[in-house]
Design a protein around this motif. Structure first.
Motif, PDB file in Angstrom:
ATOM      1  N   MET A  48       0.821  -1.192   0.000  1.00 53.52           N
ATOM      2  CA  MET A  48       0.000   0.000   0.000  1.00 53.52           C
ATOM      3  C   MET A  48       0.867   1.259   0.000  1.00 53.52           C
ATOM      4  SD  MET A  48      -3.028   1.236  -0.133  1.00 53.52           S
ATOM      5  CE  MET A  48      -3.628  -0.407  -0.332  1.00 53.52           C
ATOM      6  N   LEU A  49       1.922   1.256   0.816  1.00 55.77           N
ATOM      7  CA  LEU A  49       2.803   2.426   0.855  1.00 55.77           C
ATOM      8  C   LEU A  49       3.494   2.631  -0.479  1.00 55.77           C
ATOM      9  CD1 LEU A  49       4.380   2.033   4.412  1.00 55.77           C
ATOM     10  CD2 LEU A  49       2.530   3.547   3.721  1.00 55.77           C
ATOM     11  N   ASP A  50       3.873   1.541  -1.144  1.00 54.94           N
ATOM     12  CA  ASP A  50       4.502   1.648  -2.464  1.00 54.94           C
ATOM     13  C   ASP A  50       3.543   2.266  -3.476  1.00 54.94           C
ATOM     14  OD1 ASP A  50       6.875   0.529  -1.626  1.00 54.94           O
ATOM     15  OD2 ASP A  50       6.311  -1.496  -2.193  1.00 54.94           O
ATOM     16  N   GLU A  51       2.294   1.807  -3.449  1.00 59.73           N
ATOM     17  CA  GLU A  51       1.309   2.268  -4.425  1.00 59.73           C
ATOM     18  C   GLU A  51       0.949   3.741  -4.238  1.00 59.73           C
ATOM     19  OE1 GLU A  51      -2.138  -0.272  -4.222  1.00 59.73           O
ATOM     20  OE2 GLU A  51      -0.842  -1.993  -3.823  1.00 59.73           O
ATOM     21  N   LEU A  52       0.763   4.158  -3.005  1.00 60.79           N
ATOM     22  CA  LEU A  52       0.243   5.502  -2.745  1.00 60.79           C
ATOM     23  C   LEU A  52       1.327   6.546  -2.481  1.00 60.79           C
ATOM     24  CD1 LEU A  52      -2.823   4.503  -0.569  1.00 60.79           C
ATOM     25  CD2 LEU A  52      -2.830   5.248  -2.950  1.00 60.79           C
ATOM     26  N   GLY A  53       2.524   6.108  -2.128  1.00 61.31           N
ATOM     27  CA  GLY A  53       3.615   7.052  -1.915  1.00 61.31           C
ATOM     28  C   GLY A  53       3.578   7.714  -0.549  1.00 61.31           C
ATOM     29  N   PRO A  54       4.555   8.594  -0.282  1.00 67.14           N
ATOM     30  CA  PRO A  54       4.726   9.156   1.061  1.00 67.14           C
ATOM     31  C   PRO A  54       3.741  10.246   1.455  1.00 67.14           C
ATOM     32  CG  PRO A  54       6.377  10.042  -0.425  1.00 67.14           C
ATOM     33  CD  PRO A  54       5.637   8.987  -1.199  1.00 67.14           C
ATOM     34  N   HIS A  55       3.034  10.830   0.494  1.00 66.18           N
ATOM     35  CA  HIS A  55       2.190  11.988   0.807  1.00 66.18           C
ATOM     36  C   HIS A  55       0.696  11.668   0.805  1.00 66.18           C
ATOM     37  CE1 HIS A  55       5.858  14.231   0.563  1.00 66.18           C
ATOM     38  NE2 HIS A  55       6.044  13.828  -0.678  1.00 66.18           N
ATOM     39  N   ALA A  56       0.349  10.395   0.764  1.00 72.61           N
ATOM     40  CA  ALA A  56      -1.064  10.017   0.750  1.00 72.61           C
ATOM     41  C   ALA A  56      -1.720  10.364   2.078  1.00 72.61           C
ATOM     42  CB  ALA A  56      -1.195   8.516   0.474  1.00 72.61           C
ATOM     43  N   PRO A  57      -2.959  10.865   2.044  1.00 72.44           N
ATOM     44  CA  PRO A  57      -3.666  11.162   3.296  1.00 72.44           C
ATOM     45  C   PRO A  57      -4.001   9.873   4.036  1.00 72.44           C
ATOM     46  CG  PRO A  57      -5.140  11.432   1.430  1.00 72.44           C
ATOM     47  CD  PRO A  57      -3.772  11.162   0.857  1.00 72.44           C
ATOM     48  N   THR A  58      -4.282   9.999   5.320  1.00 73.50           N
ATOM     49  CA  THR A  58      -4.697   8.869   6.142  1.00 73.50           C
ATOM     50  C   THR A  58      -5.917   9.288   6.959  1.00 73.50           C
ATOM     51  OG1 THR A  58      -3.444   9.400   8.144  1.00 73.50           O
ATOM     52  CG2 THR A  58      -2.246   8.223   6.385  1.00 73.50           C
ATOM     53  N   LEU A  59      -6.515   8.345   7.638  1.00 77.34           N
ATOM     54  CA  LEU A  59      -7.625   8.677   8.530  1.00 77.34           C
ATOM     55  C   LEU A  59      -7.146   9.448   9.757  1.00 77.34           C
ATOM     56  CD1 LEU A  59      -9.661   5.321   8.495  1.00 77.34           C
ATOM     57  CD2 LEU A  59     -10.083   7.399   7.154  1.00 77.34           C
ATOM     58  N   LEU A  60      -5.848   9.503   9.973  1.00 76.85           N
ATOM     59  CA  LEU A  60      -5.272  10.161  11.149  1.00 76.85           C
ATOM     60  C   LEU A  60      -4.809  11.572  10.808  1.00 76.85           C
ATOM     61  CD1 LEU A  60      -3.192   7.085  12.302  1.00 76.85           C
ATOM     62  CD2 LEU A  60      -5.387   7.840  13.198  1.00 76.85           C
ATOM     63  N   THR A  61      -5.678  12.357  10.223  1.00 76.84           N
ATOM     64  CA  THR A  61      -5.351  13.723   9.829  1.00 76.84           C
ATOM     65  C   THR A  61      -4.671  14.471  10.974  1.00 76.84           C
ATOM     66  OG1 THR A  61      -7.293  13.698   8.421  1.00 76.84           O
ATOM     67  CG2 THR A  61      -6.363  15.846   8.891  1.00 76.84           C
ATOM     68  N   PRO A  62      -3.548  15.147  10.772  1.00 78.16           N
ATOM     69  CA  PRO A  62      -2.926  15.519   9.506  1.00 78.16           C
ATOM     70  C   PRO A  62      -1.844  14.535   9.025  1.00 78.16           C
ATOM     71  CG  PRO A  62      -1.848  16.724  11.245  1.00 78.16           C
ATOM     72  CD  PRO A  62      -2.918  15.855  11.897  1.00 78.16           C
ATOM     73  N   TRP A  63      -1.752  13.380   9.625  1.00 79.08           N
ATOM     74  CA  TRP A  63      -0.723  12.427   9.213  1.00 79.08           C
ATOM     75  C   TRP A  63      -0.900  11.990   7.761  1.00 79.08           C
ATOM     76  CZ3 TRP A  63       0.562   8.091  13.285  1.00 79.08           C
ATOM     77  CH2 TRP A  63       1.218   8.680  14.380  1.00 79.08           C
ATOM     78  N   THR A  64       0.252  11.789   7.105  1.00 76.56           N
ATOM     79  CA  THR A  64       0.290  11.197   5.779  1.00 76.56           C
ATOM     80  C   THR A  64       0.787   9.760   5.921  1.00 76.56           C
ATOM     81  OG1 THR A  64       2.576  11.836   5.401  1.00 76.56           O
ATOM     82  CG2 THR A  64       0.866  13.442   4.751  1.00 76.56           C
ATOM     83  N   SER A  65       0.866   9.063   4.810  1.00 75.05           N
ATOM     84  CA  SER A  65       1.383   7.692   4.846  1.00 75.05           C
ATOM     85  C   SER A  65       2.820   7.665   5.360  1.00 75.05           C
ATOM     86  CB  SER A  65       1.287   7.053   3.459  1.00 75.05           C
ATOM     87  OG  SER A  65       1.847   7.888   2.478  1.00 75.05           O
ATOM     88  N   ARG A  66       3.589   8.721   5.110  1.00 74.28           N
ATOM     89  CA  ARG A  66       4.962   8.808   5.646  1.00 74.28           C
ATOM     90  C   ARG A  66       4.938   8.840   7.177  1.00 74.28           C
ATOM     91  NH1 ARG A  66       9.903  11.023   3.765  1.00 74.28           N
ATOM     92  NH2 ARG A  66       8.905  11.765   1.873  1.00 74.28           N
ATOM     93  N   ASP A  67       3.993   9.566   7.748  1.00 74.16           N
ATOM     94  CA  ASP A  67       3.881   9.645   9.207  1.00 74.16           C
ATOM     95  C   ASP A  67       3.512   8.293   9.807  1.00 74.16           C
ATOM     96  OD1 ASP A  67       4.286  12.552   9.750  1.00 74.16           O
ATOM     97  OD2 ASP A  67       2.537  12.734   8.456  1.00 74.16           O
ATOM     98  N   VAL A  68       2.598   7.567   9.144  1.00 74.92           N
ATOM     99  CA  VAL A  68       2.216   6.241   9.628  1.00 74.92           C
ATOM    100  C   VAL A  68       3.411   5.300   9.580  1.00 74.92           C
ATOM    101  CG1 VAL A  68       0.811   4.205   9.121  1.00 74.92           C
ATOM    102  CG2 VAL A  68      -0.241   6.465   9.132  1.00 74.92           C
ATOM    103  N   ALA A  69       4.160   5.343   8.477  1.00 73.92           N
ATOM    104  CA  ALA A  69       5.355   4.492   8.368  1.00 73.92           C
ATOM    105  C   ALA A  69       6.348   4.809   9.477  1.00 73.92           C
ATOM    106  CB  ALA A  69       6.006   4.674   6.992  1.00 73.92           C
ATOM    107  N   ALA A  70       6.571   6.090   9.751  1.00 74.31           N
ATOM    108  CA  ALA A  70       7.499   6.482  10.818  1.00 74.31           C
ATOM    109  C   ALA A  70       6.997   6.001  12.176  1.00 74.31           C
ATOM    110  CB  ALA A  70       7.688   7.997  10.816  1.00 74.31           C
TER     111      ALA A  70
END
Length: 197
Positions: free
Chosen positions: A1-23
């Motif tokens: 999922m992270l590969d497909e959407l990249g680091p700046h994809a929004p998440t349900l945990l606003t303002p986190w992006t997919s990069r924030d979830v990975a971290a």
């Protein structure tokens, strides 16, 4: 999922992006000093958030590589940890990214549904502990499996697949595909409750 959407994809945990979830996931499994602060309030929690935010500014590819490598030897490699908290954490955060990007529920393998149901059953009392004014039953849609999460009257029932029940119990009520039934006052209490960690 992270590969497909990249680091700046929004998440349900606003303002986190997919990069924030990975971290967040990398800190949780690899930073033994900051990791506990992800669930503890106060100074330790603020310290963990600073470590997570700093890690989120690093290379996204290295975050993905670290996640794929799995946790280092120790606590997060214990079998019960992989089966309960790790499964919950990775499933819910995977859905945080999917659902925020318009991707609905997945069809899961029976083994995964069974594992998620086991975790719903094991975590139900804790995850629903803040519900007041109603009892709560959790029902696996299409089966005879039902468990009580809170003992009180009147009783509301949430019916869904195990993954959707888990999402609801982890506070993702707006994204979880569930059916809520029961007396109006019980449904109102459930809709107003704060579920999750």
């Amino acid at each position: 999922m992270l590969d497909e959407l990249g680091p700046h994809a929004p998440t349900l945990l606003t303002p986190w992006t997919s990069r924030d979830v990975a971290a967040h996931l990398v800190v949780r499994e690899n930073d033994y000093l900051a990791g506990p602060g992800l669930v503890l309030p106060g100074a330790w929690g603020r310290f963990a958030e600073r470590r997570r935010a700093a890690l989120a500014r690093t290379d996204f590819a290295s975050l993905r590589t670290t996640l794929r490598a799995g946790p280092p030897p120790g606590f997060f490699r214990l079998r019960w940890v992989r089966r309960l908290p790790n499964l919950n954490e990775f499933f819910v955060h995977h859905e945080d990214v999917r659902r925020a990007n318009g991707l609905g529920p997945r069809t899961l393998e029976p083994a995964m549904d069974n594992a998620l149901w086991r975790n719903v059953v094991l975590g139900r009392w804790f995850l629903a502990r803040r519900l007041r004014g109603a009892g709560l039953e959790l029902h696996w849609a299409g089966t005879a499996r039902t468990v009580r999460a809170r003992r009180a009257e009147p009783v509301a029932r949430i019916t869904a697949t195990p993954g959707e029940l888990l999402l609801y119990l982890f506070g993702r009520q707006g994204a979880a595909h569930v059916e809520l039934s029961g007396p109006a006052e019980a449904i109102h209490a459930v809709r107003g409750a704060r579920f999750g960690m």
